[in-house]
Design an enzyme around this catalytic site. Sequence first.
Site, PDB file in Angstrom:
ATOM      1  N   ASP A 107      -1.925   6.828  -3.587  1.00  0.00           N
ATOM      2  CA  ASP A 107      -0.827   6.134  -2.908  1.00  0.00           C
ATOM      3  C   ASP A 107      -0.256   4.995  -3.737  1.00  0.00           C
ATOM      4  OD1 ASP A 107      -3.029   4.419  -2.674  1.00  0.00           O
ATOM      5  OD2 ASP A 107      -2.275   3.579  -0.796  1.00  0.00           O
TER       6      ASP A 107
ATOM      7  N   SER B 297       0.814  -1.214   0.000  1.00  0.00           N
ATOM      8  CA  SER B 297       0.000   0.000   0.000  1.00  0.00           C
ATOM      9  C   SER B 297       0.850   1.267   0.000  1.00  0.00           C
ATOM     10  CB  SER B 297      -0.983  -0.025   1.180  1.00  0.00           C
ATOM     11  OG  SER B 297      -1.898   1.038   1.087  1.00  0.00           O
ATOM     12  N   HIS B 298       0.697   2.067   1.037  1.00  0.00           N
ATOM     13  CA  HIS B 298       1.344   3.374   1.119  1.00  0.00           C
ATOM     14  C   HIS B 298       2.744   3.288   1.719  1.00  0.00           C
ATOM     15  CE1 HIS B 298      -0.693   2.364   4.798  1.00  0.00           C
ATOM     16  NE2 HIS B 298       0.062   3.211   5.458  1.00  0.00           N
TER      17      HIS B 298
ATOM     18  N   ASP C 263      -0.735   1.684  -4.053  1.00  0.00           N
ATOM     19  CA  ASP C 263      -1.575   0.754  -4.796  1.00  0.00           C
ATOM     20  C   ASP C 263      -2.863   1.376  -5.317  1.00  0.00           C
ATOM     21  OD1 ASP C 263      -2.567   0.968  -2.170  1.00  0.00           O
ATOM     22  OD2 ASP C 263      -3.497  -1.008  -2.254  1.00  0.00           O
TER      23      ASP C 263
ATOM     24  N   ASP D  34      -5.426   2.992  -3.775  1.00  0.00           N
ATOM     25  CA  ASP D  34      -6.709   2.979  -3.073  1.00  0.00           C
ATOM     26  C   ASP D  34      -6.907   4.182  -2.158  1.00  0.00           C
ATOM     27  OD1 ASP D  34      -4.908   2.226  -1.102  1.00  0.00           O
ATOM     28  OD2 ASP D  34      -6.005   0.446  -0.463  1.00  0.00           O
ATOM     29  N   ARG D  35      -5.868   4.977  -1.915  1.00  0.00           N
ATOM     30  CA  ARG D  35      -5.995   6.159  -1.056  1.00  0.00           C
ATOM     31  C   ARG D  35      -5.927   7.426  -1.896  1.00  0.00           C
ATOM     32  NH1 ARG D  35      -3.423   4.860   4.803  1.00  0.00           N
ATOM     33  NH2 ARG D  35      -3.760   2.612   4.780  1.00  0.00           N
TER      34      ARG D  35
ATOM     35  N   LYS E 155     -11.483   0.650  -1.173  1.00  0.00           N
ATOM     36  CA  LYS E 155     -11.391   2.098  -1.298  1.00  0.00           C
ATOM     37  C   LYS E 155     -10.722   2.405  -2.626  1.00  0.00           C
ATOM     38  CE  LYS E 155      -7.523   2.004   2.058  1.00  0.00           C
ATOM     39  NZ  LYS E 155      -7.822   0.805   2.847  1.00  0.00           N
TER      40      LYS E 155
END
Length: 653
Positions: A377, A212-213, A379, A381-382, A476
């Site tokens: 971010d 992710s982030h 991947d 999703d943010r 998300k």
Amino acid sequence: MAFTTAASMVQTASRQLSSISMNVKGISQNAGARRSTRLCSFAAFPACVNALPLSSSCSCSQLGEVLWSNGGAVRLAPSRNLVVRAAGAGTIVQPEGFQVTSVPTKPIDGQKTGTSGLRKKVKEFMSPNYLANWIQALFDSLPVEDVKGSTLVLGGDGRYFNKEAAQIIIKIAAGNGVAKILVGRDGITSTPAVSAIIRARKANGGFVMSASHNPGGPKYDWGIKFNYSSGQPAPESITDKIYGNTQSITEIKQADIPDVNLSELGAHKFGDFTVVVIDPVADYLELLEEVFDFNLLKSLLTRKDFRFKFDAMHAVTGAYAKPIFVDRLGAPEDSVFNGVPLEDFGGGHPDPNLTYAEELVKIMYGPDAPDFGAASDGDGDRNMILGNHFFITPSDSVAMIAANAEAIPYFKSGLKGLARSMPTSGALDRVAKELGLPFFETPTGWKFFGNLMDAGKCSVCGEESFGTGSDHVREKDGIWAVLAWLSIVAYKNKGKKEGEKLVSVADVAKEHWAKYGRNFFSRYDYEECDSDSANKMVDHLRGIIASSKKGDKYGSYELEVADDFAYTDPIDGSVATKQGIRFIFTDGSRIIYRLSGTGSAGATIRIYIEQYEPDTKKHDLDAQEALKPLIDIALSISKLQEFTGRTKPTVIT
């Protein structure tokens, strides 16, 4: 392994099966004599095996695939077209077109998944069998119908080790009987796009290779998670099984097939197993075109008096930003920057907040700032939303999107319900009350929203950790949130001629606060704290709440309740406990403490501070100024500095 030994093992296995019709073409061990044998029951199979050389063909109509390892274990599995081999280290019966090898392994500690899969330093994932163990444990945890003959999606954020990991996952999938893998070109597919593809292609599930982030590169982080058939992150019932299987695993079933060229679109077939390299953007873009009014969006992004900036942070949305914002919606090419996905994210930290998206923040708070800025971010999703010298908190963002849902055609029939994670501010609660909508407060983790969405009870949801989304997918979705905000701005400026004053991002926010009041909100992150020290701090806080009572005074604040948040899922009845320590005061203000499960090293302590302010004259206050008395109380209650030695947070949101 002697061939006669192999045959005796099959004899043992055959006694466990009912009679199965078979056709076997065999070749005598005597090289000079060839013959065909027809057998009518599996019980006769050993005689056939004894008649076969090291490689021959067999076709079974039902069960009949027999696998074994050096240790002598026999495994029976649904058969397709089989090839019989007397192979010392692997299987002697395997799918046509490739051999399946049983690789001996043993449990590896520390493979319990967090809120978004398993995340560790990349060196740990690259150690022998570390990733392979987890993948095999996953397949051992799924119902057989979601493995044998299934279709799975594979994608990732482009970080370091993804290319190698993709090949490992593909080979183990084939070894376990998966029929088809749909993988994004170069192994790149954003998390929301994986969810969209699972749903569009009716796949049984999918893998997301991402931390992710978190930072990427040889010294940093890597992660893996599995999304289920409706595109949502795997529920705890599955992740708990995965963890249990990692603690008892003894073998990895791996297909002996070559690495697949993931850079070219098209199908790669190995017997009855197929890898299809797909365009990672196409299905996702098609879905977004159903959700939003692209003509309205294009009318905004092509205006000469509206300027837009999107920072892809050298992460996965770099693969999506140009096709969507530039090619499809007409934004100028220079609207997108840091748009090439890199294995180390260009040396940056792909977390779209005011600290790590510094380049975008400087642009949006600089002279001659654009009208609209956004970032996503690692991947995809943010998201972070900015106006000219104006920041939209994630808690406000989800509330404002819900309050302006008429700007998004997908919601033309109305919203079904709203939901937020517990640490997220109460701004969304007020919108739900005003609109008369069902409202849900869940633990942190998108899987909790997925249950509500699948039950038709939630349309829009969000987390204070820069995650916002809707029921168009079960994740998300960063680009969705950006398009939602652009839709709101475009909707409020319909009919405005160039040169007329436009309704800005700040105008949308202030209009919302005037109607609903403002929830001042901030989050303090203390990253990579010593885990033992962090847990001692949490134990200290649990001691306080155990002795707390309504009416206790904390400075000028009066306690309403102090607890450790627990959640009973209204859909499946599952219970999640110890989801965050809450101090809720009589005026609605809150202090929340939580250990994050998204890091790969140590513990991340998060403190959330919130205060509601109805007075419009105070809405322009800086959040840190408005919240300072409550922040001081939060630090005092927790004794954070005493337990961790930290004098300031890593990140303030």
